[in-house]
Design an enzyme around this catalytic site. Structure first.
Site, PDB file in Angstrom:
ATOM      1  N   VAL A   1       0.945  -1.243  -0.172  1.00 33.25           N
ATOM      2  CA  VAL A   1      -0.191   0.197   0.058  1.00 33.25           C
ATOM      3  C   VAL A   1       0.977   1.049  -0.008  1.00 33.25           C
ATOM      4  O   VAL A   1       0.783   2.113  -0.864  1.00 33.25           O
ATOM      5  CB  VAL A   1      -0.884   0.010   1.227  1.00 33.25           C
ATOM      6  CG1 VAL A   1      -1.699   1.273   1.325  1.00 33.25           C
ATOM      7  CG2 VAL A   1      -1.741  -1.186   1.296  1.00 33.25           C
TER       8      VAL A   1
ATOM      9  N   ASP B   1      11.078   3.255   5.349  1.00 25.21           N
ATOM     10  CA  ASP B   1      10.703   1.805   5.652  1.00 25.21           C
ATOM     11  C   ASP B   1      11.876   1.488   6.654  1.00 25.21           C
ATOM     12  O   ASP B   1      13.122   1.474   6.427  1.00 25.21           O
ATOM     13  CB  ASP B   1      10.681   1.082   4.256  1.00 25.21           C
ATOM     14  CG  ASP B   1       9.958  -0.369   4.744  1.00 25.21           C
ATOM     15  OD1 ASP B   1       8.783  -0.420   4.253  1.00 25.21           O
ATOM     16  OD2 ASP B   1      10.511  -1.211   5.583  1.00 25.21           O
TER      17      ASP B   1
ATOM     18  N   THR C   1      -1.446  -4.379   9.745  1.00 27.85           N
ATOM     19  CA  THR C   1      -2.095  -4.690  11.117  1.00 27.85           C
ATOM     20  C   THR C   1      -2.603  -6.164  10.889  1.00 27.85           C
ATOM     21  O   THR C   1      -3.745  -6.451  10.643  1.00 27.85           O
ATOM     22  CB  THR C   1      -3.347  -3.746  11.207  1.00 27.85           C
ATOM     23  OG1 THR C   1      -4.088  -3.852   9.930  1.00 27.85           O
ATOM     24  CG2 THR C   1      -2.717  -2.335  11.405  1.00 27.85           C
TER      25      THR C   1
ATOM     26  N   THR D   1      -5.830  -0.772   8.527  1.00 21.99           N
ATOM     27  CA  THR D   1      -6.956  -1.138   8.612  1.00 21.99           C
ATOM     28  C   THR D   1      -6.856  -1.402  10.027  1.00 21.99           C
ATOM     29  O   THR D   1      -6.057  -2.372  10.611  1.00 21.99           O
ATOM     30  CB  THR D   1      -7.396  -2.606   7.918  1.00 21.99           C
ATOM     31  OG1 THR D   1      -7.497  -2.224   6.440  1.00 21.99           O
ATOM     32  CG2 THR D   1      -8.744  -2.911   8.380  1.00 21.99           C
TER      33      THR D   1
ATOM     34  N   CYS E   1      -6.815  -8.957   4.050  1.00 21.75           N
ATOM     35  CA  CYS E   1      -7.720  -7.985   4.380  1.00 21.75           C
ATOM     36  C   CYS E   1      -9.140  -8.855   4.945  1.00 21.75           C
ATOM     37  O   CYS E   1      -9.338  -8.960   6.121  1.00 21.75           O
ATOM     38  CB  CYS E   1      -8.405  -7.142   3.159  1.00 21.75           C
ATOM     39  SG  CYS E   1      -7.108  -6.335   2.584  1.00 21.75           S
TER      40      CYS E   1
ATOM     41  N   ARG F   1      -0.287 -14.712   1.642  1.00 20.64           N
ATOM     42  CA  ARG F   1      -0.529 -14.330   3.073  1.00 20.64           C
ATOM     43  C   ARG F   1      -2.095 -14.867   3.293  1.00 20.64           C
ATOM     44  O   ARG F   1      -2.943 -14.830   2.611  1.00 20.64           O
ATOM     45  CB  ARG F   1      -0.534 -12.997   3.385  1.00 20.64           C
ATOM     46  CG  ARG F   1       0.834 -12.301   3.510  1.00 20.64           C
ATOM     47  CD  ARG F   1       0.659 -10.809   3.805  1.00 20.64           C
ATOM     48  NE  ARG F   1       0.249 -10.167   2.510  1.00 20.64           N
ATOM     49  CZ  ARG F   1       0.236  -8.890   2.471  1.00 20.64           C
ATOM     50  NH1 ARG F   1       0.581  -7.952   3.421  1.00 20.64           N
ATOM     51  NH2 ARG F   1      -0.022  -8.225   1.368  1.00 20.64           N
TER      52      ARG F   1
HETATM   53  N1  SAJ Z   1     -13.346 -15.077  -2.427  1.00 19.22           N
HETATM   54  C1  SAJ Z   1     -14.135 -15.955  -2.527  1.00 19.22           C
HETATM   55  N2  SAJ Z   1     -15.346 -15.817  -3.198  1.00 19.22           N
HETATM   56  C2  SAJ Z   1     -15.689 -14.498  -3.993  1.00 19.22           C
HETATM   57  C3  SAJ Z   1     -14.885 -13.594  -3.698  1.00 19.22           C
HETATM   58  C4  SAJ Z   1     -13.640 -13.613  -2.832  1.00 19.22           C
HETATM   59  O1  SAJ Z   1     -13.833 -17.154  -2.318  1.00 19.22           O
HETATM   60  O2  SAJ Z   1     -16.944 -14.360  -4.366  1.00 19.22           O
HETATM   61  C5  SAJ Z   1     -11.987 -15.059  -1.867  1.00 19.22           C
HETATM   62  C6  SAJ Z   1     -10.753 -14.959  -2.744  1.00 19.22           C
HETATM   63  O3  SAJ Z   1     -10.326 -16.294  -3.543  1.00 19.22           O
HETATM   64  C7  SAJ Z   1      -9.651 -14.617  -1.661  1.00 19.22           C
HETATM   65  C8  SAJ Z   1     -10.414 -13.793  -0.842  1.00 19.22           C
HETATM   66  O4  SAJ Z   1     -11.662 -14.345  -0.882  1.00 19.22           O
HETATM   67  O5  SAJ Z   1      -8.911 -15.868  -1.439  1.00 19.22           O
HETATM   68  C9  SAJ Z   1     -10.473 -12.470  -0.750  1.00 19.22           C
HETATM   69  O6  SAJ Z   1     -10.697 -11.922  -2.184  1.00 19.22           O
HETATM   70  P1  SAJ Z   1     -10.861 -10.464  -2.267  1.00 19.22           P
HETATM   71  O7  SAJ Z   1     -11.355 -10.567  -3.742  1.00 19.22           O
HETATM   72  O8  SAJ Z   1     -11.842  -9.956  -1.243  1.00 19.22           O
HETATM   73  O9  SAJ Z   1      -9.396  -9.806  -2.474  1.00 19.22           O
HETATM   74  P2  SAJ Z   1      -8.736  -8.897  -1.308  1.00 19.22           P
HETATM   75  O10 SAJ Z   1      -8.609  -9.815  -0.331  1.00 19.22           O
HETATM   76  O11 SAJ Z   1      -7.511  -8.547  -2.174  1.00 19.22           O
HETATM   77  O12 SAJ Z   1      -9.700  -7.683  -1.123  1.00 19.22           O
HETATM   78  C10 SAJ Z   1      -9.428  -6.468  -1.436  1.00 19.22           C
HETATM   79  C11 SAJ Z   1     -10.080  -5.612  -0.638  1.00 19.22           C
HETATM   80  N3  SAJ Z   1      -9.564  -4.261  -0.785  1.00 19.22           N
HETATM   81  C12 SAJ Z   1      -9.186  -3.696   0.481  1.00 19.22           C
HETATM   82  O13 SAJ Z   1      -9.308  -3.991   1.471  1.00 19.22           O
HETATM   83  C13 SAJ Z   1      -8.840  -2.160   0.021  1.00 19.22           C
HETATM   84  C14 SAJ Z   1     -11.587  -5.639  -0.686  1.00 19.22           C
HETATM   85  O14 SAJ Z   1     -11.972  -4.736   0.343  1.00 19.22           O
HETATM   86  C15 SAJ Z   1     -12.041  -5.718  -2.178  1.00 19.22           C
HETATM   87  O15 SAJ Z   1     -13.458  -5.474  -2.022  1.00 19.22           O
HETATM   88  C16 SAJ Z   1     -11.423  -6.695  -2.866  1.00 19.22           C
HETATM   89  O16 SAJ Z   1      -9.941  -6.495  -2.859  1.00 19.22           O
HETATM   90  C17 SAJ Z   1     -12.006  -6.491  -4.272  1.00 19.22           C
HETATM   91  O17 SAJ Z   1     -12.839  -6.109  -4.522  1.00 19.22           O
HETATM   92  O18 SAJ Z   1     -11.236  -7.083  -5.103  1.00 19.22           O
END
Ligand code: SAJ
Length: 449
Positions: free
Chosen positions: A26, A45, A100, A137, A277, A348
């Site tokens: 970030v 950093d 965090t 966060t 997240c 992660r």
């Molecule tokens: N996942 C599922 N089913 C879904 C969507 C996701 O199993 O329908 C799984 C993914 O495989 C992954 C995990 O959930 O293992 C998280 O997926 P994610 O698409 O939420 O990816 P992140 O963790 O990178 O979430 C980020 C977050 N962004 C921030 O915190 C700024 C989240 O709030 C966003 O909504 C998300 O990206 C996004 O929209 O892509």
């Protein structure tokens, strides 16, 4: 410098110096974003390696979107150092973008926020009214609870030497459409004048909506519940993925049918929920709710569903191998993908890890292929497959991460090299009809056997 009546004008003219503490997934894109927006930037950093790489124009994060955008270290507006005490006195605003995580006991770990805050406040020039913004966060109340005691301890005065605010990062790794230059932001600050002026600053960074939402706790809570909602939505489809196969119904058929309704939000069941997240932030909300004696029952239950998906999938796979007559203790399984989400190299909280552990506990040998993940990042007991085109002798292949490199493989050729051509689609993204015509036995999360 710091906050004064001209801050908003200086923000609009790019006449501010912005410090960023923590140059990770970030922080580094944020530092580059403010540099590209014309500001004078100090990046800090604690990692010598990170500072060395950034100064050499190299990307120390795992996010490919950060490749090739790092400014020239000779630029008079780009300063990178391991020393907060060197950087902070130059800065009107200091953004803190440190991790965090949660502890082994799934409790919020605020040590990075505290240590970074201390390194900044110790370096503040008295009377400058430097604005220090936490972007990591946290749960509602953390910014004030952790930083105000530090400010008192250092005999600094809010409103004279320093101001504190909260503006949650909403960075989405591997998603250039929602980078720091495009994503909407909210700003929380107990001083509305400072809050509104920070809006003017962030409006120079991002083209999307930026608004002042009131006191710190409002912005802290908004960020946490954004991700709590996502975890609960995913947990719903994961729970349905356990129920519908027992009713002889494919959950994906049900979800696609339901998605024809105008306000149904489509999520996809999978082997689990990873990343720094979604599987982490709910524990912040659970902790805060417990602190005030109101149990977060739904949030806790949803977390349990998602956390146990890898175990559920491992049990199903064990049954599949048993029915296929694979002798116990001799099965070899190929995991396609290890990263927590497609097209990024980020292990992660990946569900691949508990899935591998569960399979190994059932005497199933686990092999893994993920071109986005360095071989050193896999657990010792997992055998890394470097070249999928020669991989052979497996009894089952499971799609864990929907990387293009794992979805668009030569299924016909891999099928020929399998000892048992059994496929489990753990992300519901494969054309199972087509692949079954190539001789594979196909299974998937949420699909009746
Ligand atoms: N996942 C599922 N089913 C879904 C969507 C996701 O199993 O329908 C799984 C993914 O495989 C992954 C995990 O959930 O293992 C998280 O997926 P994610 O698409 O939420 O990816 P992140 O963790 O990178 O979430 C980020 C977050 N962004 C921030 O915190 C700024 C989240 O709030 C966003 O909504 C998300 O990206 C996004 O929209 O892509």
């Amino acid at each position: 410098m710091g906050w004064d009546a001209d801050f908003s004008k200086r923000a609009q003219n790019g006449e501010l110096t912005v410090g960023i503490i923590g140059l990770g997934y970030v922080g580094l894109p944020t530092a580059v974003g403010f540099y590209d927006a014309g500001f004078n930037v100090w990046g800090v950093d604690i990692s010598e390696r990170t500072v060395r790489m950034v100064l050499a124009g190299e990307n120390p994060t795992g996010d490919p979107d950060v490749d090739d955008i790092i400014p020239d270290s000779n630029s008079p507006r780009w300063h990178i150092t391991t020393s907060a005490s060197e950087a902070v006195p130059h800065c009107d605003v200091v953004l803190v973008t440190v991790p965090t995580p949660v502890t082994e006991e799934l409790k919020p770990d605020l040590t990075y926020v505290i240590d970074a805050g201390r390194s900044v406040f110790e370096s503040i020039v008295k009377g400058m009214r430097t604005i220090v913004v936490l972007e990591s966060t946290v749960y509602p109340g953390v910014t004030a609870q952790t930083w105000l005691p530090l400010i008192d301890e250092l005999c600094l005065e809010v409103g004279k030497d320093v101001e504190i605010a909260y503006c949650p990062e909403r960075f989405n790794p591997g998603d250039p459409a929602h980078g720091v230059r495009q994503v909407a932001r909210v700003v929380g600050c107990s001083n509305s004048y400072v809050g509104e002026d920070l809006v003017a600053l962030y409006r120079r960074l991002t083209s999307d909506d930026v608004r002042y939402v009131g006191k710190l706790e409002v912005a802290e809570a908004a960020k946490v519940i954004e991700n709590v909602q996502r975890d609960i939505n995913i947990a719903l489809v994961n729970e349905l993925a356990r129920i519908f196969p027992e009713l002889g119904v494919d959950v994906e058929d049900v979800l696609s049918a339901a998605a024809t309704k105008w306000n149904f939000h489509r999520y996809t069941p999978g082997v689990g929920v990873g990343g720094h997240c979604i599987p982490v932030d709910p524990y912040y909300m659970m902790q805060r709710a417990a602190d005030v004696g109101v149990p977060a029952e739904l949030i806790t239950a949803a977390r349990a569903v998602n956390r146990t998906m890898p175990l559920h999938v491992a049990t199903t796979i064990n049954e599949i191998l048993y029915k296929a007559g694979v002798p116990s203790g001799s099965a070899k399984l190929l995991m396609l993908g290890w990263s927590y989400k497609p097209e990024v190299g980020d292990p992660r909280e990946t569900p691949a890890e508990p899935l591998a552990e569960a399979l190994l506990s059932k005497d199933i040998a686990v092999f893994a292929y993920d071109p986005h993940i360095d071989s050193s990042q896999f657990p010792e007991k997992v055998t890394v497959v470097e070249d999928i085109t020669t991989a052979s002798g497996f009894d089952l292949a499971i799609l864990v991460t929907a990387h293009n490199s794992c979805v668009n493989i030569d299924w016909k050729e891999l099928g020929k090299r399998m000892r048992n051509p059994i496929l489990y689609d753990g992300r519901r993204v494969l054309d199972l009809d087509l692949i079954s015509k190539m001789g594979w036995q196909v299974y998937a999360v949420g699909k009746p056997h």
